[in-house]
Scaffold this active site. Structure first.
Site, PDB file in Angstrom:
ATOM      1  N   ARG A 271      -0.938 -18.134  46.012  1.00  9.23           N
ATOM      2  CA  ARG A 271      -0.704 -18.466  44.598  1.00  9.23           C
ATOM      3  C   ARG A 271      -1.549 -19.671  44.201  1.00  9.23           C
ATOM      4  O   ARG A 271      -2.095 -19.742  43.114  1.00  9.23           O
ATOM      5  CB  ARG A 271       0.786 -18.742  44.316  1.00  9.23           C
TER       6      ARG A 271
ATOM      7  N   TYR B  49      -4.455 -11.393  17.940  1.00  6.22           N
ATOM      8  CA  TYR B  49      -3.965 -10.294  18.771  1.00  6.22           C
ATOM      9  C   TYR B  49      -2.424 -10.247  18.746  1.00  6.22           C
ATOM     10  O   TYR B  49      -1.768 -11.291  18.802  1.00  6.22           O
ATOM     11  CB  TYR B  49      -4.476 -10.485  20.209  1.00  6.22           C
TER      12      TYR B  49
ATOM     13  N   ASP C  92     -10.322 -16.936  21.867  1.00  3.76           N
ATOM     14  CA  ASP C  92     -10.154 -15.676  22.588  1.00  3.76           C
ATOM     15  C   ASP C  92     -11.490 -14.937  22.468  1.00  3.76           C
ATOM     16  O   ASP C  92     -11.877 -14.495  21.391  1.00  3.76           O
ATOM     17  CB  ASP C  92      -9.004 -14.882  21.956  1.00  3.76           C
TER      18      ASP C  92
ATOM     19  N   LYS D 245     -10.586  -5.666  29.186  1.00  2.00           N
ATOM     20  CA  LYS D 245     -11.462  -4.978  28.229  1.00  2.00           C
ATOM     21  C   LYS D 245     -12.905  -4.953  28.740  1.00  2.00           C
ATOM     22  O   LYS D 245     -13.144  -4.409  29.804  1.00  2.00           O
ATOM     23  CB  LYS D 245     -11.325  -5.645  26.859  1.00  2.00           C
TER      24      LYS D 245
END
Ligand SMILES: *Cc1c(COP(=O)(O)O)cnc(C)c1O
Length: 391
Positions: free
Chosen positions: A51, A103, A175, A200
């Site tokens: 992690r 978004y 973004d 994407k």
């Protein structure tokens, strides 16, 4: 960074991880270990627990940092995990100025989640610098941009916003999902944090969910690292490898898709069944100049408006090539219907105020031949025209 002298298409392939120093393998090894043996009692190695750090994830984090011109990158389990973790830089009492066509997942995070922690927000038309300036409050700590925006491809003047933010001691986030560092590098324009849904264009094959964040400032990097490790929404190693693999072809994919998008936008804008085309590559787009100044291309996503829901339905039911789905930025063209997909939760009146009408469709252009796509769209548009004649 070592490869600053290279252009983007070379940097995508020839980064620090072009081969594994231990074996020479020309692909980043997938390191599944959750924990790492420490060979000394009191001197621990670079990795201790996955992690906190993992070599495969680290390779992706370094790659995106280099491509965006940053110093540190962070990989998360989704775009929303990256965005939500970055919001944790804020504290109770802080205020966010945010673009109104943000978004949907980010909209939900800001309006439904952050509010419970005492963080307030104001939505603005980010293309209007004056409106942004007048909505900055004493406690505004962040200006959040998305450019081009979704689904109307509005363009924000990044440097104009950065100037306002600096004068008011605010952070800026962009973004950068729609353009990627292949077309736009917000850190070079003074932005503090660049965010990505790597799901994407970066990964590009509709086969993985991933998110990335990049910063230039060292202190901000330390803070974001602490948050990534605390919140723990890190990207798994298989998925990190898939994103790294996808990114190698980012430049050629985006270049090809953009070329086709330009052709399609040009064709659609003259078609009688189409009321409007939204694409920053068209001279008629109000953000055309700004886009040209701050990015090296308009990207491969465009929207267009048909007369009404019935026309949109006929079009979607008649096209054969694109998949009809949410998401974007893939090798296959993706057609979406914002009114019932990304913006289904928004009341109709609110949607219409933002220009997201019942006839609006969004197209993410893939790698099919432009000729095939245009022929497919023309036959579908023909059906709309003949349907309206028979009525
Ligand atoms: C898809 C998307 C996101 C969210 O990313 P996920 O990977 O789906 O969590 C954020 N911003 C934009 C612009 C997107 O298109």
């Amino acid at each position: 960074m070592s490869n600053n002298e290279y252009s983007i298409q070379t940097s995508l392939l020839h980064n620090q991880h072009k081969f594994d120093p231990n074996t020479g393998a020309v692909s980043v090894p997938i390191q599944h270990a959750s924990t790492f043996h420490q060979s000394s009692f009191d001197q621990y190695g670079e990795y201790d627990y996955s992690r906190s750090g993992n070599p495969t994830r680290h390779a992706l984090e370094q790659a995106i940092a280099e491509l965006e011109g940053g110093t540190r990158g962070f990989a998360f389990s989704s775009g929303m995990a990256a965005i939500s973790t970055a919001f944790l830089l804020l504290s109770k009492g802080d205020h966010v100025v945010i673009t109104e066509d943000v978004y949907g997942g980010t909209y939900r995070m800001v309006t439904d989640v952050l509010t419970r922690f005492g963080i307030t927000y104001t939505f603005v038309d980010m293309t209007d610098l004056h409106q942004v300036a007048t909505n900055i409050q004493q406690n505004t700590k962040l200006i959040y941009m998305e450019t081009p925006s979704n689904p109307l491809l509005k363009i924000t003047d990044i440097q104009g916003i950065v100037k306002l933010a600096k004068a008011n001691n605010c952070l800026t986030f962009v973004d950068n999902t729609f353009l990627t560092p292949a077309l736009q590098r917000p850190l070079d324009l003074g932005v503090d944090v660049v965010l990505h849904s790597a799901t994407k264009f970066l990964a590009g094959h509709s086969d993985v969910l991933a998110g990335l964040a990049v910063v230039k400032d060292e202190e901000l990097g330390n803070q974001l690292y602490k948050l990534q490790n605390s919140f723990g929404a890190v990207l798994g190693v298989q998925d990190a490898w898939l994103v790294l693999r996808g990114m190698k072809t980012l430049y050629v994919r985006l270049k090809q898709s953009q070329e086709t998008a330009i052709e399609i936008a040009d064709k659609l804008k003259n078609h009688p069944a189409i009321e409007a085309v939204y694409y920053p590559g068209l001279h008629s787009h109000p953000g055309y100049e700004t886009q040209n100044n701050q990015a090296s291309g308009p990207g491969a996503v465009l929207s267009f408006r048909l007369k009404d829901e019935q026309a949109a339905r006929t079009f979607v039911e008649s096209v054969k090539i694109p998949v009809f789905a949410v998401s974007l930025g893939a090798v296959e063209s993706i057609l979406s219907y914002p009114a019932k997909m990304s913006h289904a939760a928004m009341p109709r009146e609110e949607r219409y105020k933002r220009g997201i009408t019942d006839g609006l469709l969004r197209l993410s252009v893939g790698l099919e031949s432009a000729e095939d796509l245009i022929a497919d769209f023309e036959q579908a548009l023909e059906k709309i025209s003949s349907a309206s004649i028979t009525i």
